[in-house]
Design an enzyme around this catalytic site. Structure first.
Site, short mmCIF file in Angstrom:
data_model
loop_
_atom_site.label_atom_id
_atom_site.label_comp_id
_atom_site.label_asym_id
_atom_site.label_seq_id
_atom_site.Cartn_x
_atom_site.Cartn_y
_atom_site.Cartn_z
N HIS A 16 52.98 56.26 76.16
CA HIS A 16 53.93 57.36 75.97
C HIS A 16 55.29 56.73 75.61
O HIS A 16 55.56 55.59 76.01
CB HIS A 16 54.04 58.10 77.32
CG HIS A 16 54.88 59.34 77.32
ND1 HIS A 16 56.27 59.31 77.33
CD2 HIS A 16 54.55 60.65 77.34
CE1 HIS A 16 56.73 60.55 77.36
NE2 HIS A 16 55.71 61.38 77.36
N ASP B 150 52.39 52.75 84.31
CA ASP B 150 52.87 54.10 84.07
C ASP B 150 51.78 55.03 84.61
O ASP B 150 50.74 55.22 83.99
CB ASP B 150 53.09 54.32 82.57
CG ASP B 150 53.48 55.77 82.26
OD1 ASP B 150 53.52 56.60 83.20
OD2 ASP B 150 53.74 56.07 81.08
N GLN C 121 50.46 60.12 84.22
CA GLN C 121 49.28 60.96 83.98
C GLN C 121 48.22 60.79 85.05
O GLN C 121 47.53 61.73 85.41
CB GLN C 121 48.66 60.64 82.61
CG GLN C 121 49.35 61.30 81.44
CD GLN C 121 49.46 62.80 81.58
OE1 GLN C 121 48.56 63.48 82.06
NE2 GLN C 121 50.59 63.35 81.17
N LYS D 84 54.49 66.63 87.40
CA LYS D 84 53.13 66.73 86.86
C LYS D 84 52.12 66.84 87.99
O LYS D 84 50.92 66.98 87.75
CB LYS D 84 52.81 65.50 86.01
CG LYS D 84 53.61 65.41 84.71
CD LYS D 84 53.09 64.26 83.88
CE LYS D 84 54.08 63.76 82.84
NZ LYS D 84 54.30 64.68 81.73
N CYS E 9 54.68 62.69 72.42
CA CYS E 9 55.54 61.54 72.72
C CYS E 9 54.77 60.24 72.63
O CYS E 9 54.90 59.35 73.46
CB CYS E 9 56.20 61.69 74.10
SG CYS E 9 57.31 63.07 74.20
#
Lengths: 156, 424
Positions: free
Chosen positions: B138, B215, B218, B241, B381
């Site tokens: 991302h 990261d 997600q 999220k 993104c």
């Protein structure tokens, strides 16, 4: 029920989308501009042939959405034969209309009147304006003597 | 198109661990209609919806407990501080049981990664060094490193995609070398759904002395997270999220790294002693939390973590595997639709990207919206990834705990209509 989609995808828009005018690259254009919409990644290249301050031909290369393709097709159709000043004036009218800053006459706009429906879908206004923004960039570049190489402009 | 009742009915038999029909009642927004149709929210990869428990916690905090944290002598200040710090302990448990002082509150994963890039990066990266990321990152895990490389003269390297939308590790022993100082990778791609097996890559990174960052924006909302198992030095995630309010996320960092890093922002809260000549800094995590934090949002994030841990992250993962397998099966029956992402649900999460032949992703999303489906269309993104895939955009349907198989059915019906509508 009436789909709100009908206001966006008017028949005229779908017609231009399915059989777009002025599609494809141009051999030895007098000026070109790459327009991009950073928020979605769409790009379009507008190429113009200009003689005696008049636009002879406009060609567009893009993989954009239906609104962007239709708007650029209408542009290619309507600006041929216009002087550069007239083309810019028309572009300003379209930009003002899309930003709800003016309500141009239906007769004057022709097919472009169908873009009025896009105003109800604010996120799509940029799609409709992409080709017109590229038109401003291409004419500006032409008037400055094509001195800046490949010209790019965004809808932001 | 189906109604909310049908969706809820079909949900009852969709999952071993989750009672989807029951938990849907916890999400007030699912009662909304969009353009006359029941909302089908398939955009949780961008931001999830919020259960009543989270919304009520926010309200209750403001109505009964609000004051600034850490500095007040009065009762409310103590209550607010307790509530805020309790979430730090909860978040520490959520990511596998770490020392709570290694959990820093940020606005979101983006800010967490930027914190590492500015604070750790500017102290540890110099010309000739290499930072390794992947093609599927991302922008939040690309742009901070591009900027750091511009400033320092370091080089950014990327792991390419393999034919199954995973990481192509054939050159990994070249990509990770003695110059590699940082390996920063997503655990789950927001655009492809791919789940990356990071531990073996991080093992190689550590062998050359590089620092590792995950990261987890997600992955964390959708599957169990354990930083020890991941073998990472930093981990970033966003609360919004994961059922939480916007404005609260976390950065986890190993204590010895955090202790040696300079502050990111300067101001209140992060200091020990201030004179006009010299400032000494508070200890971690407070060193990295300058100014009044998003107290209410952090407290709400705590309520979201309670909700998720109550459901069980394993159960959430199982539910999503089931709905994703179902969606992949249905969508792959359309010969005019192309799916971008792994076919094996053991190797992917619940974000399903696709394109429809002859129709632009925006137009597909617009058509679906007219029937109440919230899906994403665009570059997600992840412009370098889109370039690698040879597209400018995709449409993405992403599923979460409140989504049902019948919602997938109705989206597939709408997609078939959209295909006819836009067909050239």
């Amino acid at each position: 029920m009436t789909l709100p989609l009908d206001a966006l995808y008017r028949d005229i828009i779908l017609d231009h989308y399915r059989s777009p005018r002025g599609r494809g690259a141009m051999d030895s254009p007098d000026t070109t501009c790459r327009g991009s919409n950073p928020s979605c990644g769409d790009e379009l290249i507008l190429a113009l042939k200009i003689r005696d301050d008049k636009i002879q031909q406009a060609q567009i290369t893009t993989t954009g959405c239906a609104i962007s393709i239709a708007s650029s097709s209408m542009l290619a159709e309507i600006i041929e034969g216009k002087t550069l000043d007239e083309a810019i004036e028309l572009g300003e009218t379209i930009r003002g209309m899309m930003r709800n800053e003016g309500e141009p006459d239906e007769l004057e706009l022709g097919d472009l009147d169908a873009l009025k429906g896009v105003r109800n879908f604010p996120v799509r206004v940029k799609c409709a304006l992409l080709a017109w923004v590229a038109l401003f960039g291409a004419i500006k570049d032409y008037r400055e003597g094509n001195t800046r190489g490949a010209v790019s402009i965004t809808t932001e | 198109m189906q109604g909310a009742t049908a969706a809820a009915g079909a949900a009852a038999n969709t999952s071993q661990g989750l009672d989807v029909a029951k938990l849907r009642a916890d999400f007030p927004i699912l009662l909304r209609t969009i353009n006359g149709h029941p909302l089908v929210y398939f955009d949780s990869a961008a931001s999830s919806q919020k259960p009543t428990h989270v919304i009520q916690t926010l309200t209750d905090y403001y109505e009964r407990h609000h004051a600034n944290v850490h500095r007040g002598m009065h009762t409310l200040a103590a209550e607010a501080t307790d509530m805020y710090e309790a979430v730090r302990r909860k978040a520490a448990r959520f990511i596998g049981g770490v020392d709570p002082s290694t959990v820093i509150f940020t606005r979101n994963a983006t800010e967490a990664i930027n914190l590492v890039a500015y604070s750790w990066g500017e102290q540890n990266i110099s010309a000739g060094d290499e930072i390794l990321i992947s093609v599927m990152e991302h922008h939040a895990n690309i742009v901070p490193w591009v900027r750091l490389c511009e400033k320092t003269g370091a080089t950014l390297k990327t792991i390419p995609l393999d034919e199954n939308y995973g990481l192509d590790l054939s050159d990994i022993d070249t990509l990770i070398n003695k110059n590699t100082k940082l390996v920063a990778l997503t655990r789950m791609s927001n655009a492809l759904g791919t789940i990356n097996n990071l531990a073996p890559i991080f093992k190689k990174a550590h062998a050359v002395g590089a620092v590792t960052l995950v990261d987890a924006a997600q992955s964390a909302p959708h599957m169990p997270t354990d930083v020890q198992e991941l073998d990472c030095d930093f981990l970033a995630l966003s609360g919004h999220k994961a059922l939480g309010p916007t404005g609260a996320g976390i950065l986890y960092g190993k204590a010895e790294l955090l202790d040696n890093m300079p502050p990111f922002l300067g101001g209140g809260e992060m200091i020990e002693l201030v004179t006009f000549e010299k400032v000494t800094y508070n200890h971690v995590p407070h060193k990295f939390e300058a100014g009044t934090p998003a107290i209410a949002d952090v407290v709400g994030f705590g309520a979201a973590l309670d909700y998720l841990m109550e459901l069980g992250m394993e159960n959430i993962r199982e539910h999503e595997k089931e709905i994703t397998a179902y969606a992949l099966d249905k969508l792959s029956q359309f010969e005019w639709l192309k799916i971008y992402g792994p076919a094996d649900v053991d190797k992917r999460g619940a974000a399903v990207s696709f394109t429809v032949e002859g129709a632009h992703p925006h137009d597909i999303a617009q058509y679906l919206d007219s029937y109440g489906f919230a899906v994403r269309a665009g570059h997600h993104c992840a412009q370098p990834l889109m370039k690698a895939l040879g597209v400018t955009a995709t449409t993405r349907a992403s599923f979460y705990i409140y989504n049902t198989l019948s919602e997938v059915d109705s989206m597939c019906e709408a997609l078939a209509e959209a295909r006819d509508f836009f067909k050239v």
